[in-house]
Enzyme design. Structure first.
Site, PDB file in Angstrom:
ATOM      1  CG  ASN A 122      39.454   7.883 -12.533  1.00 50.16           C
ATOM      2  OD1 ASN A 122      39.683   8.896 -13.174  1.00 50.16           O
ATOM      3  ND2 ASN A 122      39.164   7.913 -11.242  1.00 50.16           N
ATOM      4  CG  ASP A 130      33.030   5.538  -6.162  1.00 48.89           C
ATOM      5  OD1 ASP A 130      32.955   6.697  -5.706  1.00 48.89           O
ATOM      6  OD2 ASP A 130      32.553   5.207  -7.266  1.00 48.89           O
ATOM      7  CE  LYS A 146      58.006  -4.017  -7.403  1.00 46.47           C
ATOM      8  NZ  LYS A 146      59.149  -4.114  -8.298  1.00 46.47           N
ATOM      9  CG  PHE A 175      30.305  17.109 -13.272  1.00 49.07           C
ATOM     10  CD1 PHE A 175      30.276  18.328 -12.611  1.00 49.07           C
ATOM     11  CD2 PHE A 175      30.474  17.101 -14.654  1.00 49.07           C
ATOM     12  CE1 PHE A 175      30.409  19.521 -13.305  1.00 49.07           C
ATOM     13  CE2 PHE A 175      30.620  18.286 -15.356  1.00 49.07           C
ATOM     14  CZ  PHE A 175      30.588  19.491 -14.695  1.00 49.07           C
ATOM     15  CE  LYS A 225      25.485   8.866  -9.515  1.00 48.04           C
ATOM     16  NZ  LYS A 225      26.476   8.657 -10.558  1.00 48.04           N
ATOM     17  CE  LYS A 284      26.823  11.279  -4.901  1.00 48.89           C
ATOM     18  NZ  LYS A 284      28.222  11.088  -5.240  1.00 48.89           N
TER      19      LYS A 284
END
Ligand code: C5P
Length: 404
Positions: A215, A284, A294, A329, A343, A347
């Site tokens: 990301n 995730d 490959k 975060f 969250k 968490k």
């Protein structure tokens, strides 16, 4: 300057900059600009040799004040040799010559800069620059060790090509290193004694030996938190995914690539941490690997199975002991508050910082962030878009208030 180092909250604090005779003296002007950009008030003293390379006028023009020259210059009044010690929170000598290191080690007060340094009771940072033979001379080595033993923050010179054409150790250290050490010396050490653990950056999950899934996280927010905690005196461990960010040498950095590596490294460090803050944009899921080598494009259509990765923050929430504080975060595209509340509870966090990654000035790669902050006692604040360094500072303020 990289955005995670661009702190702006130093208005009202002062630093005194001493400059010695060296071809690197021009770099002190850039250091001055970096330091004043934080809000610090900066005074300066140029030795007689420094004035052969750069002028007092240049320092004044770039915002330094007062700027001192020789001890008996009539413009300084009778007590200029004592003044930085009455107003500055920290003193920095950069570049420091072999001569000034010797004066500082011996406690000589025969010229303005040495005398001001001798009379200065706060933290002193020195960053030398000189020819490698001067640096390696037994007398300089002994002076350096004396200064270190006395608690002076000693920023080692770097290796490389010298102006004189020689090679070796003696170049002025990178300006970022000197800047962060000077800033730390001028910072109230209100996180001293606290062990802080951070995760930051993206993770990379390999499909095969040449491709990965990831990301756009740059790690800027986490790096700003790491540097802010270190500036305030914390011991900091940063578990970093693949990021191109420079961190001060005083931060213990562990570089990892995948979510499972980050999980392992972070959980190994977690028992010794008092505060942990997970800013990493952890993938995730990870693709099930194709096996060694490959995947060739003529091998047919590509079908990928994704396997779930461990949730590092949730694992810390489960493992946490009574004295440990946990901050997470949440990067969201909608329903910020509802997701943040979910969250925080799921968490088992003390604090959650949520941002809308689609909002202008927020999210991946931006130097700024607009966040909503919520703690386990139900206090909620929405902050305007701020530099990530300022967001970081405020998060640690909040964590400190929770701990007291
Ligand atoms: O559940 P979500 O990924 O939105 O939660 C975000 C928070 O959890 C962030 O603090 C992130 O660093 C952390 N996280 C983690 N490990 C994961 C996923 C998220 O530590 N696998």
């Amino acid at each position: 300057m990289q955005p995670h180092l661009a702190f702006t909250g130093y208005l009202g604090r002062r630093l005194h900059l001493g400059v010695c005779g060296s071809v690197a003296a021009y770099k002190a002007l850039e250091l001055l600009r970096m330091l004043t950009a934080t809000g610090l008030g900066v005074g300066a003293t140029l030795t007689a040799s420094a004035e052969r390379f750069v002028t007092r006028l240049s320092f004044e023009a770039l915002g330094a004040g007062p700027v001192y020259g020789p001890m008996f210059d009539p413009g300084h009044g009778p007590f200029g040799h004592l003044e930085p010690g009455q107003s500055a929170h920290a003193m920095l000598v950069a570049p420091a010559s072999a001569n000034t290191l010797a004066r500082l080690a011996l406690g000589l007060a025969d010229e303005m800069l040495a005398c001001q340094a001798l009379a200065f009771e706060g933290p002193l940072v020195v960053a030398p620059a000189m020819n490698p033979r001067l640096w390696n001379a037994p007398a300089t080595r002994a002076n350096w060790e004396t200064l270190k033993a006395r608690g002076v923050v000693c920023v080692e010179p770097a290796c490389g090509d010298m102006a004189c054409g020689e090679q070796g150790r003696g170049r002025l250290a990178p300006l970022e290193e000197i800047y962060v050490q000077a800033l730390r010396a001028a910072t109230v050490q209100d996180l001293a004694g606290i062990d802080v653990l951070l995760t930051l950056g993206p993770t990379r999950e390999s499909f095969d030996c040449v491709r990965h899934w990831s990301n756009p996280s740059t790690g800027t927010m986490g790096a700003a938190l790491a540097v802010a905690a270190w500036l305030r005196g914390a011991r900091v461990h940063a578990v970093c995914g693949p990021v191109a960010l420079w961190l001060p040498q005083g931060i213990e950095r562990v570089d990892v690539t995948s979510a499972r590596e980050m999980h392992q490294a972070a959980m190994d460090l977690f028992p010794a941490a008092q505060w942990a803050c997970c800013t990493a944009a952890v993938a995730d899921f990870r693709p099930e690997p194709f096996g060694p080598g490959k995947f060739k494009k003529d091998s047919g259509p590509l079908a990928v199975t994704f396997l779930p990765n461990p949730d590092i923050l949730a694992a810390m929430g489960q493992a946490r002991g009574p004295g440990q504080r946990l901050c997470g975060f949440a990067a969201e595209a909608a329903d910020l508050e509802a997701h943040a509340r979910g969250k925080l509870a799921r968490k088992r966090l003390d604090l959650i910082v949520a941002n809308d990654v689609t909002a202008p000035g927020s999210g991946f790669a931006a130097p700024t962030n607009g966040v909503l902050v919520l703690d386990a006692q139900g206090r909620l604040e929405r902050w305007p878009v701020l530099p990530k360094t300022e967001v970081a500072w405020r998060i640690w303020d909040w964590m400190l208030a929770l701990s007291s």
